[in-house]
Design an enzyme around this catalytic site. Structure first.
Site, PDB file in Angstrom:
ATOM      1  N   THR A  10       1.066  -1.483  -0.487  1.00  0.00           N
ATOM      2  CA  THR A  10       0.183  -0.199  -0.086  1.00  0.00           C
ATOM      3  C   THR A  10       1.200   1.563   0.251  1.00  0.00           C
ATOM      4  OG1 THR A  10      -0.192  -0.111   2.642  1.00  0.00           O
ATOM      5  CG2 THR A  10      -2.000  -1.301   1.170  1.00  0.00           C
ATOM      6  N   SER A  38      -4.167  -2.453   7.050  1.00  0.00           N
ATOM      7  CA  SER A  38      -5.181  -2.805   5.991  1.00  0.00           C
ATOM      8  C   SER A  38      -4.861  -4.065   5.258  1.00  0.00           C
ATOM      9  CB  SER A  38      -3.749  -2.744   4.687  1.00  0.00           C
ATOM     10  OG  SER A  38      -2.926  -1.228   4.645  1.00  0.00           O
ATOM     11  N   CYS A 146      17.649   5.433  -1.739  1.00  0.00           N
ATOM     12  CA  CYS A 146      17.894   6.087  -2.775  1.00  0.00           C
ATOM     13  C   CYS A 146      18.833   7.402  -4.155  1.00  0.00           C
ATOM     14  CB  CYS A 146      16.442   6.283  -2.979  1.00  0.00           C
ATOM     15  SG  CYS A 146      15.553   6.799  -1.969  1.00  0.00           S
ATOM     16  N   GLN A 172      16.567  15.686  -1.664  1.00  0.00           N
ATOM     17  CA  GLN A 172      15.657  14.126  -2.709  1.00  0.00           C
ATOM     18  C   GLN A 172      14.255  15.285  -2.200  1.00  0.00           C
ATOM     19  OE1 GLN A 172      19.233  12.025  -0.333  1.00  0.00           O
ATOM     20  NE2 GLN A 172      17.002  11.288   0.203  1.00  0.00           N
ATOM     21  N   GLY A 176      10.039  10.286  -1.294  1.00  0.00           N
ATOM     22  CA  GLY A 176      11.284   9.299  -1.227  1.00  0.00           C
ATOM     23  C   GLY A 176      10.974   9.098   0.767  1.00  0.00           C
ATOM     24  N   GLU A 199      20.064   8.806   6.313  1.00  0.00           N
ATOM     25  CA  GLU A 199      19.915   8.968   5.016  1.00  0.00           C
ATOM     26  C   GLU A 199      22.107   9.413   4.684  1.00  0.00           C
ATOM     27  OE1 GLU A 199      17.692   8.311   3.502  1.00  0.00           O
ATOM     28  OE2 GLU A 199      17.331   9.425   1.815  1.00  0.00           O
ATOM     29  N   LYS A 202      23.647   6.312   5.004  1.00  0.00           N
ATOM     30  CA  LYS A 202      23.446   4.993   4.048  1.00  0.00           C
ATOM     31  C   LYS A 202      24.312   5.227   3.121  1.00  0.00           C
ATOM     32  CE  LYS A 202      18.685   5.708   5.043  1.00  0.00           C
ATOM     33  NZ  LYS A 202      17.367   4.861   5.290  1.00  0.00           N
ATOM     34  N   ARG A 232      16.724  17.407   1.621  1.00  0.00           N
ATOM     35  CA  ARG A 232      14.977  17.175   1.511  1.00  0.00           C
ATOM     36  C   ARG A 232      14.448  18.382   0.757  1.00  0.00           C
ATOM     37  NH1 ARG A 232      13.029  12.650   0.551  1.00  0.00           N
ATOM     38  NH2 ARG A 232      13.284  11.556   2.830  1.00  0.00           N
ATOM     39  N   HIS A 239      15.733  12.827  -7.343  1.00  0.00           N
ATOM     40  CA  HIS A 239      16.610  12.679  -6.124  1.00  0.00           C
ATOM     41  C   HIS A 239      18.104  13.380  -7.324  1.00  0.00           C
ATOM     42  CE1 HIS A 239      14.463  11.106  -3.143  1.00  0.00           C
ATOM     43  NE2 HIS A 239      15.081  10.093  -2.778  1.00  0.00           N
TER      44      HIS A 239
HETATM   45  N1  LIG Z   1      10.445   6.424  -1.567  1.00  0.00           N
HETATM   46  C1  LIG Z   1      11.557   5.914  -1.295  1.00  0.00           C
HETATM   47  O1  LIG Z   1      11.499   6.840  -2.475  1.00  0.00           O
HETATM   48  C2  LIG Z   1      12.028   4.748  -1.315  1.00  0.00           C
HETATM   49  C3  LIG Z   1      13.341   5.017  -2.090  1.00  0.00           C
HETATM   50  C4  LIG Z   1      13.980   3.304  -1.415  1.00  0.00           C
HETATM   51  C5  LIG Z   1      13.808   2.505  -0.539  1.00  0.00           C
HETATM   52  N2  LIG Z   1      12.897   2.948   0.507  1.00  0.00           N
HETATM   53  C6  LIG Z   1      12.235   2.466   1.590  1.00  0.00           C
HETATM   54  O2  LIG Z   1      11.237   1.628   0.957  1.00  0.00           O
HETATM   55  C7  LIG Z   1      10.781   1.199   2.152  1.00  0.00           C
HETATM   56  C8  LIG Z   1       8.467   1.352   2.250  1.00  0.00           C
HETATM   57  O3  LIG Z   1       9.067   2.942   1.856  1.00  0.00           O
HETATM   58  P1  LIG Z   1       7.190   4.014   1.165  1.00  0.00           P
HETATM   59  O4  LIG Z   1       8.012   5.286   0.846  1.00  0.00           O
HETATM   60  O5  LIG Z   1       6.701   3.216   0.620  1.00  0.00           O
HETATM   61  O6  LIG Z   1       7.031   4.350   2.781  1.00  0.00           O
HETATM   62  P2  LIG Z   1       5.381   4.177   3.066  1.00  0.00           P
HETATM   63  O7  LIG Z   1       4.475   4.794   1.675  1.00  0.00           O
HETATM   64  O8  LIG Z   1       5.167   4.605   4.998  1.00  0.00           O
HETATM   65  O9  LIG Z   1       4.990   2.870   3.433  1.00  0.00           O
HETATM   66  C9  LIG Z   1       4.887   1.648   3.509  1.00  0.00           C
HETATM   67  C10 LIG Z   1       4.761   0.304   4.318  1.00  0.00           C
HETATM   68  O10 LIG Z   1       4.918  -1.026   5.332  1.00  0.00           O
HETATM   69  C11 LIG Z   1       3.763  -1.240   5.522  1.00  0.00           C
HETATM   70  N3  LIG Z   1       3.298  -1.791   6.860  1.00  0.00           N
HETATM   71  C12 LIG Z   1       3.651  -0.436   7.836  1.00  0.00           C
HETATM   72  N4  LIG Z   1       3.586  -0.895   9.008  1.00  0.00           N
HETATM   73  C13 LIG Z   1       3.692  -1.917   9.284  1.00  0.00           C
HETATM   74  C14 LIG Z   1       3.393  -2.856   9.507  1.00  0.00           C
HETATM   75  N5  LIG Z   1       3.193  -3.276  10.814  1.00  0.00           N
HETATM   76  N6  LIG Z   1       3.287  -4.478   9.129  1.00  0.00           N
HETATM   77  C15 LIG Z   1       3.259  -4.893   7.366  1.00  0.00           C
HETATM   78  N7  LIG Z   1       3.215  -3.669   8.151  1.00  0.00           N
HETATM   79  C16 LIG Z   1       2.960  -2.441   7.718  1.00  0.00           C
HETATM   80  C17 LIG Z   1       2.277  -0.234   5.593  1.00  0.00           C
HETATM   81  O11 LIG Z   1       1.065  -0.494   5.220  1.00  0.00           O
HETATM   82  P3  LIG Z   1      -0.055   0.599   5.789  1.00  0.00           P
HETATM   83  O12 LIG Z   1      -0.613   1.080   4.140  1.00  0.00           O
HETATM   84  O13 LIG Z   1      -1.363  -1.034   6.223  1.00  0.00           O
HETATM   85  O14 LIG Z   1       0.279   0.138   7.423  1.00  0.00           O
HETATM   86  C18 LIG Z   1       3.368   0.376   4.033  1.00  0.00           C
HETATM   87  O15 LIG Z   1       2.790  -0.322   2.645  1.00  0.00           O
HETATM   88  C19 LIG Z   1      10.888   2.055   3.171  1.00  0.00           C
HETATM   89  O16 LIG Z   1      11.327   1.079   4.189  1.00  0.00           O
HETATM   90  C20 LIG Z   1      11.439   3.054   3.372  1.00  0.00           C
HETATM   91  O17 LIG Z   1      12.701   3.272   3.395  1.00  0.00           O
HETATM   92  C21 LIG Z   1      12.470   3.501  -0.166  1.00  0.00           C
END
Ligand SMILES: NC(=O)c1ccc[n+]([C@@H]2O[C@H](COP(=O)([O-])OP(=O)(O)OC[C@H]3O[C@@H](n4cnc5c(N)ncnc54)[C@H](OP(=O)(O)O)[C@@H]3O)[C@@H](O)[C@H]2O)c1
Length: 346
Positions: A10, A38, A146, A172, A176, A199, A202, A232, A239
């Protein structure tokens, strides 16, 4: 076709997985997992769809599962929040699943490949020791942060010149930070000179692992010294990094640009479905790259570089740009899985 699952389906990254897997020649989205908030809901109700492409109707009707492996297929992409990814991904790997993850939790583990198929495809050999070290019957493979991915791809062809030092300041995008991410009050008309979650560290550590060489079953990090500042900015996607480098040898600008333009890797050689024709596109225009014009190049999988010029402090400086939720997240993980498939690892 190979059935795949998406953990964190999601979220921002989860949505990109769904969009990029639509029509994929090898992988079919068959299972979606997210939090208890969800689970049990139809995907269309559980998710605030934020991408410009319409949500696939077949996926919209899928009931989201809890983040447990019971009903998940063997190959599972993860876009889980890092606060929960550690335990959940380990449980999936323990149950025999192959997790291809975006989360930071396992990236620096010695037997976990931190993979960019163009840069370090040989790091997949770390998997041989992973089962014994981690007591998993499955595997975890990760893709980088990223912003680190943009830097690592831009630096990879410059290793031949003896990379010594790198300074990077990033700008960024808000995507992100996930959704809803940074409050509009905080980001509109503003620059925030700090991104939480380590960040900068990393970028400094992951890049050295990715550019490093495997030696006796472990990665010797590349000796390049990296100093990162991350910010940001009010950009939706992409980015940007402004980078200065010191090189042992003293190539001229033409040699550096030629190294970028001729750089190819395993994804190009194997013609993997998500591979951009050129991993690095160098633009001669003095006002490029720009996120609005260049982040989506080649489906968001190419890194765009420009503005190479002399640096009076180090040797050279340039600007690099990559799409953070595609090359920096979902697209990167899909490319990793494509390489693993071609290597018989799935
Ligand atoms: N955005 C980027 O550009 C980017 C780039 C590289 C890496 N990342 C990494 O990828 C990951 C996701 O990033 P995002 O930006 O997509 O974050 P996000 O939009 O906040 O999405 C987080 C996801 O994790 C789920 N989640 C949260 N708590 C949970 C739990 N207790 N059990 C199971 N699922 C849970 C959420 O589900 P619900 O909707 O049900 O809460 C949602 O599907 C992170 O680790 C981030 O650091 C992100």
């Amino acid at each position: 076709m190979i059935d795949v699952g998406i953990l964190g389906a999601t979220g921002m990254v989860g949505q990109q997985f769904i969009a990029l897997l639509k029509g994929h020649p090898w992988f079919r989205t068959a299972w979606l997992g997210a939090s208890e908030r969800s689970a049990g809901k139809l995907y269309r109700e559980a998710c605030a769809w934020r991408l410009p492409s319409p949500l696939d109707e077949n996926v919209a009707r899928v009931v989201v599962d809890a983040a447990v492996p019971d009903r998940a297929p063997k190959l599972v992409f993860s876009g889980l929040d890092s606060s929960v990814a550690g335990e959940i991904e380990a449980a999936f790997a323990k149950s025999g699943r192959i997790i291809v993850s975006n989360a930071r939790n396992y990236r620096m583990e010695s037997t976990v490949p931190l993979l960019i198929p163009e840069v370090n495809p040989d790091h997949l050999q770390l998997l041989k020791a992973q089962g014994d070290a981690c007591h998993w019957s499955g595997h975890i493979v990760t893709n980088p942060n990223c912003a680190a991915v943009v830097l690592a791809i831009a630096l990879a062809p410059l290793r031949q010149f003896g990379l010594q030092k790198t300074l990077i300041t990033t700008m960024q995008a808000i995507s992100g930070a996930g959704y809803p991410g940074v409050a509009s009050w905080d980001i509109l008309g503003n620059v925030i000179p700090y991104i939480g979650g380590g960040e900068e560290e990393k970028i400094e550590t992951e890049t050295k692992k990715m550019l490093g060489a495997v030696n006796k079953g472990a990665v010797d990090p590349h000796p390049v010294v990296i100093s990162a500042t991350t910010t940001r900015v009010p950009v939706q996607n992409g980015h940007t990094g402004v980078v200065s480098i010191a090189l042992e040898q003293k190539p001229d600008a033409a040699a550096i640009i030629d190294a970028w333009r001729t750089f190819r890797g395993e994804p190009q050689r194997l013609e993997l479905p998500s591979a951009p024709p050129q991993p690095i596109v160098y633009l001669d225009e003095s006002n490029r790259p720009q996120p609005a014009l260049d982040a989506a190049r080649d489906g968001g999988m190419a890194v765009t570089v420009g503005r190479l010029r002399r640096c009076p402090v180090l040797d050279w400086k340039f600007v690099g740009l990559g799409h953070n939720t595609i090359r920096g997240a979902a697209g990167a993980a899909i490319l990793n899985a494509e390489l693993m498939h071609r290597q018989g690892l799935l």
